[in-house]
Write an enzyme that holds these catalytic residues in place. Structure first.
Site, PDB file in Angstrom:
ATOM      1  CE  LYS A 267     128.289  70.186 104.459  1.00 33.57           C
ATOM      2  NZ  LYS A 267     127.451  71.376 104.396  1.00 33.57           N
TER       3      LYS A 267
ATOM      4  CB  SER B 108     128.933  73.901 106.529  1.00 31.49           C
ATOM      5  OG  SER B 108     128.498  74.054 105.199  1.00 31.49           O
TER       6      SER B 108
END
Length: 143
Positions: A99, A62
């Site tokens: 993230k 990710s």
């Protein structure tokens, strides 16, 4: 959601590596530079708050476009105040994730650096805690 290893405290003492006293060029270096090696403390270069810095191994893709690959080790500093644009480690409903933090007038979101992954936008009843700020990523190539 990618899985992260259990946070590990950094080992005590310096982590010495060889370093050339020059910046790296994208061309051909001088052969004489091979003999100008000095030792630097990598811990001193990368870590401002040793007691608040942890290592985690990243699992998943990710954050690929931010250079954090599957298997990368990230150094995470819990003493740094997270700001919009920082890559962070967050705990989402009890699971660690890596993230980019984005804040705005409508709140915050955790943004993946890979278009195949959706952003994490807090929903009612969801528990999200920004655990620390990523200060370095170590990618091991060729394995």
């Amino acid at each position: 959601m990618p899985h992260l290893s259990t946070p590990q405290p950094l080992p005590p003492g310096p982590l010495l590596v060889n370093a050339l006293p020059a910046s790296v060029q994208a061309g051909f270096p001088s052969p004489a530079e091979d003999h100008q090696v000095e030792r630097i403390d990598l811990m001193h270069q990368l870590i401002k708050h040793p007691q608040a810095t942890f290592m985690l191994r990243v699992s998943g893709q990710s954050m690929r476009d931010a250079g954090i690959m599957d298997g990368s080790v990230v150094l995470v500093d819990k003493a740094i105040q997270p700001e919009s644009g920082h890559i962070v480690i967050a705990v989402v409903d009890g699971d660690f994730t890596c993230k980019t933090l984005q804040t705005g007038a409508d709140g915050f979101r955790l943004v993946a650096a890979n278009p195949d992954f959706a952003d994490i936008v807090p929903s009612e009843g969801q528990t999200i805690e920004v655990w620390g700020v990523v200060v370095a990523s170590i990618v091991q190539h060729g394995t």
